[in-house]
Motif scaffolding. Structure first.
Motif, PDB file in Angstrom:
ATOM      1  N   THR A  21       0.571  -1.275   0.180  1.00  0.00           N
ATOM      2  CA  THR A  21       0.076  -0.012  -0.224  1.00  0.00           C
ATOM      3  C   THR A  21       0.993   1.206   0.352  1.00  0.00           C
ATOM      4  O   THR A  21       1.700   1.375   0.349  1.00  0.00           O
ATOM      5  CB  THR A  21      -0.753  -0.141   1.372  1.00  0.00           C
ATOM      6  N   ILE A  58       0.759   5.637   0.506  1.00  0.00           N
ATOM      7  CA  ILE A  58      -0.376   6.215   0.706  1.00  0.00           C
ATOM      8  C   ILE A  58       1.032   7.891   0.995  1.00  0.00           C
ATOM      9  O   ILE A  58       1.698   7.681   1.223  1.00  0.00           O
ATOM     10  CB  ILE A  58      -0.225   6.278   2.701  1.00  0.00           C
ATOM     11  N   VAL A  89      -6.399   0.761   6.254  1.00  0.00           N
ATOM     12  CA  VAL A  89      -6.072   2.579   5.855  1.00  0.00           C
ATOM     13  C   VAL A  89      -7.008   3.312   6.353  1.00  0.00           C
ATOM     14  O   VAL A  89      -6.511   4.472   6.413  1.00  0.00           O
ATOM     15  CB  VAL A  89      -6.495   2.009   4.456  1.00  0.00           C
ATOM     16  N   ARG A  95      -5.101   6.996   8.009  1.00  0.00           N
ATOM     17  CA  ARG A  95      -6.075   8.458   7.503  1.00  0.00           C
ATOM     18  C   ARG A  95      -6.087   8.616   8.488  1.00  0.00           C
ATOM     19  O   ARG A  95      -5.692  10.095   8.418  1.00  0.00           O
ATOM     20  CB  ARG A  95      -6.569   8.031   6.705  1.00  0.00           C
ATOM     21  N   VAL A 134      -4.428   7.328  -1.051  1.00  0.00           N
ATOM     22  CA  VAL A 134      -4.572   5.999  -0.489  1.00  0.00           C
ATOM     23  C   VAL A 134      -4.274   4.223  -1.819  1.00  0.00           C
ATOM     24  O   VAL A 134      -5.154   5.310  -2.836  1.00  0.00           O
ATOM     25  CB  VAL A 134      -4.973   4.950   0.562  1.00  0.00           C
ATOM     26  N   ASP A 160      -3.607   0.627  -3.620  1.00  0.00           N
ATOM     27  CA  ASP A 160      -2.692  -0.769  -3.320  1.00  0.00           C
ATOM     28  C   ASP A 160      -1.857  -0.695  -5.288  1.00  0.00           C
ATOM     29  O   ASP A 160      -3.057  -0.695  -5.640  1.00  0.00           O
ATOM     30  CB  ASP A 160      -3.811  -1.438  -2.931  1.00  0.00           C
TER      31      ASP A 160
END
Length: 393
Positions: free
Chosen positions: A77, A79, A130, A134, A157, A159
């Motif tokens: 992931t 971010i 997530v 966040r 975000v 993936d």
């Protein structure tokens, strides 16, 4: 009692030139003029050992350390949040660790000024993780969107699947195989088989050592790294082909001559192109270094950094292989069999005979068809017959 003086023979080179009467030049002058003063091919065993040690270190690094694969190869992931003036990567790592109970894989600042962002790379996170991350990042840094409003939606975000990186690698390998086949055919047709084998060996060395540097230092392997590996192949091959072209020029018709060996003429070719190889490498490396400076310190763009890094390593390794590995390997292949091996033995044999004659250990050769002058003195075994010629009337 008369004095006798003994003269010391002058040191002659293979061309019969008295080296004691030749002017001495600095190594910079010899490097610039390319007179063949650097015996690179003659010391090829040393460079073979050095090359073997480098390859061994790289292979051991592959087995022990492995590679640091990027998120595109391992999945995970990503971010990203706007990087305000008061945000540091250490603060982001602390918030990540406190909210999820584990550290992120990496945190880095990308870009500069208003376009700067903090990118977090982590293992694959589920939707609940997530949302938790966040909210924690928003409460800690209050990031703003393009309109200047502080909102959790300013944190993006995404993936990343590992299949994308594997697809890039597969296509790169296909391109590499096609490239090597075409290059091998071209060099074998344009030059000869042994040159094609030496060029392919140099290319394999370049790829192996460049990958080994990434493994040793721990540079992250990304799709840009794979693309950069393909770009350095052309540079390395170009440098090797230029040297091979000079080797072909210097050795043309050498089998009909017996003053120089194939190895000596190949070494002369390396010296004649040595300064050009250095200049080409320096000119190629300087823009790459500038690209790295811009990518790392000014823009913080990871893709440019990865691409420039692999090109920098590949250019330096390619310059080494084209000078100290490709041409010496070509000479070794030539001297193992075929007419070049026979010619080399003949040249060394003639030189040994000439050295023996100079030392007085062998008789001087007698030219065929040249009559030796007869002496007026009676020769041993020739006696008068005792008969006199009768006086003719």
């Amino acid at each position: 009692m008369s004095d006798t003086t003994t003269s010391t023979p002058s040191p002659l080179d293979d061309s019969g030139v008295d080296q004691s009467t030749q002017p001495k030049h600095s190594w910079l002058s010899r490097l610039y003029t390319g007179t063949g003063a650097f015996d690179i091919v003659g010391r090829r065993r040393f460079y073979y050992i050095l090359t073997g040690v480098i390859v061994l270190v790289c292979l051991l690094s592959f087995l022990v350390r492995g590679f640091t694969l990027g998120i595109d190869f391992e999945g995970g992931t990503r971010i990203a949040l706007p990087a305000a003036d008061n945000i540091t990567t250490e603060q982001v790592e602390t918030v990540y660790d406190d909210s999820l109970g584990m550290p992120p894989v990496s945190v880095q600042t990308v870009g500069s000024g208003a376009a700067a962002t903090v990118q977090i790379r982590s293992e694959a996170l589920d939707p609940a993780e997530v949302d938790t991350l966040r909210q924690a990042l928003f409460e800690a840094f209050q990031p703003q969107d393009n309109s200047g409003t502080a909102t959790p939606n300013a944190i993006s975000v995404s993936d990343v699947s590992e299949t994308w990186g594997s697809q890039i690698t597969q296509k790169a390998l296909i391109a590499l195989v096609v490239f090597l086949v075409i290059v091998s055919i071209y060099i074998a047709v344009r030059y000869e088989r042994d040159m094609a084998l030496a060029a392919l060996a140099a290319l394999a060395f370049d790829l192996l050592v460049t990958a080994g540097v990434y493994s040793l230092v721990g540079f992250e392997v990304t799709p840009a790294t794979v693309i950069g590996l393909l770009t350095i192949l052309g540079f390395s091959l170009y440098d090797s082909v230029v040297v091979f072209d000079k080797v072909e020029e210097n050795t043309r018709g050498i089998l009909n001559l017996h003053r120089k060996t194939y190895a000596e003429q190949a070494n002369l070719a390396v010296n004649q192109t040595l300064m050009r190889s250095i200049n080409t490498t320096v000119i190629g490396v300087l823009p790459v270094i500038a690209l790295m400076i811009i990518a790392v310190w000014l823009l913080g763009v990871g893709t440019l950094k990865d691409l420039a890094l692999v090109q920098l390593v590949g250019m330096i390794v390619g310059a080494y292989s084209s000078i100290f590995f490709a041409t010496p390997l070509l000479v070794t292949l030539k001297e193992k069999w075929g007419p070049v091996a026979v010619h080399t033995r003949k040249v060394h044999s003639k030189r040994a005979e000439a050295a023996a004659r100079a030392a007085g250990l062998a008789p001087e050769p007698v030219a065929v068809g040249v009559a030796t002058p007869k002496s007026s003195a009676p020769q041993p075994g020739n006696r008068p017959t005792g008969k006199r010629n009768k006086k003719r009337r």
